[in-house]
Design a protein around this motif. Structure first.
Motif, short mmCIF file in Angstrom:
data_model
loop_
_atom_site.label_atom_id
_atom_site.label_comp_id
_atom_site.label_asym_id
_atom_site.label_seq_id
_atom_site.Cartn_x
_atom_site.Cartn_y
_atom_site.Cartn_z
N GLN A 32 0.90 -1.17 -0.12
CA GLN A 32 -0.06 0.05 0.05
C GLN A 32 1.06 1.35 -0.16
O GLN A 32 0.55 2.32 -0.82
N LEU A 33 2.05 1.11 0.72
CA LEU A 33 3.02 2.36 0.66
C LEU A 33 3.40 2.66 -0.68
O LEU A 33 3.65 3.51 -1.17
N GLN A 34 3.48 1.38 -1.29
CA GLN A 34 4.12 1.52 -2.63
C GLN A 34 3.29 2.09 -3.78
O GLN A 34 3.61 2.91 -4.55
N LEU A 35 2.03 1.89 -3.32
CA LEU A 35 0.94 2.46 -4.18
C LEU A 35 0.73 4.12 -3.99
O LEU A 35 0.61 4.74 -5.14
N ALA A 40 2.32 9.51 -5.96
CA ALA A 40 3.25 10.44 -5.75
C ALA A 40 4.06 10.79 -7.03
O ALA A 40 4.29 12.03 -7.40
N LEU A 41 4.38 9.87 -7.55
CA LEU A 41 5.28 9.93 -8.96
C LEU A 41 4.63 10.35 -10.05
O LEU A 41 5.02 10.70 -11.19
N ARG A 42 3.24 10.52 -9.89
CA ARG A 42 2.45 10.95 -10.91
C ARG A 42 2.10 12.32 -11.21
O ARG A 42 1.38 12.96 -11.88
N GLY A 43 2.74 13.20 -9.96
CA GLY A 43 2.59 14.37 -10.14
C GLY A 43 3.49 15.26 -11.09
O GLY A 43 4.06 14.54 -11.68
N ALA A 122 3.85 15.71 -5.09
CA ALA A 122 3.94 14.46 -4.68
C ALA A 122 3.40 14.13 -3.51
O ALA A 122 2.86 13.22 -3.13
N LEU A 123 3.54 15.26 -2.40
CA LEU A 123 3.00 14.91 -1.09
C LEU A 123 1.37 14.87 -1.42
O LEU A 123 0.67 14.11 -0.38
N ALA A 124 0.67 15.62 -1.95
CA ALA A 124 -0.44 15.86 -2.15
C ALA A 124 -0.85 14.54 -2.60
O ALA A 124 -1.91 14.11 -2.44
N ASN A 125 -0.37 14.05 -3.77
CA ASN A 125 -0.82 12.82 -4.26
C ASN A 125 -0.72 11.62 -3.37
O ASN A 125 -1.30 10.79 -3.14
N PHE A 126 0.45 11.55 -2.53
CA PHE A 126 0.53 10.52 -1.60
C PHE A 126 -0.41 10.46 -0.43
O PHE A 126 -1.08 9.45 -0.23
#
Length: 193
Positions: A32-35, A40-43, A122-126
């Motif tokens: 789940q952390l990897q998801l 985050a990587l999609r930002g 990245a933070l927002a997406n996470f």
């Protein structure tokens, strides 16, 4: 491209921060952390620099972080009760993830402000991914992010420790955040006048 269903948008609109004292087990597991990191990587990331790292604090590392927090509290002039409280803050969330920025100040194409925007995205997406997976989360920082020993423990040279994301299952539904209406923030340019 498919339009997201109203339920997805409503889920995003219901996201809010949940502090560590309102988080219980279970916390997210490694897949789940990897998801969350994949989200985050999609930002936005001009130049695909990936100017951030997430550092998962689990297992025995939680005790090490608690000791670092307590030592930083003592250096800051807190008494033993204050140091114990800071150590407890490190141990309270079921899962903690540190956010570290790697800003290339001399990049020839991507200025620092764009890299910082990427870190924020990245933070927002996470956080949004954590919420969509059913977890509560809150980004925490404070003076500890500037403590030399804590920074050295989490960062390589040239990196900046932004803080820690506390993650877990929320004890109860949270209150709606105190935010302005969208119309107060969205402005037409140039303004009529």
């Amino acid at each position: 491209m498919a339009t997201p269903g109203p339920e997805v948008l409503q889920a995003l609109l219901s996201r809010h921060s949940v502090g560590p004292k309102h988080l219980v087990e279970p916390g997210p597991d490694e897949p789940q952390l990897q998801l969350m990191v994949a989200a985050a990587l999609r930002g936005p990331d001009h130049g695909e620099l990936v100017p951030f790292r997430f550092k998962w604090v689990g297992g025995e590392a939680r005790q090490r972080m608690a000791a670092l927090f307590a030592a930083a509290a003592r250096k800051a002039g807190k008494d033993e009760a204050g140091a114990a409280l800071d150590a407890e803050r490190a141990l309270r969330p079921p899962v903690t993830v540190a956010l570290v920025a790697r800003i290339d100040m001399g990049h020839p194409l991507v200025p620092a402000h764009e890299q910082w925007a990427c870190v924020g995205g990245a933070l927002a997406n996470f956080l949004n991914a954590a919420h969509l997976l059913g977890y509560g989360a809150k980004m925490l920082s404070g003076a500890k992010v500037r403590d030399a020993d804590i920074v050295a423990a989490f960062c390589e040279p040239g990196e900046t420790l932004l803080g820690w994301i506390a993650l877990g299952t929320p004890l109860k539904a949270g209150r709606a955040p105190r935010k302005p209406e969208a119309g107060a923030v969205l402005q037409r340019w140039p303004e009529a006048g």
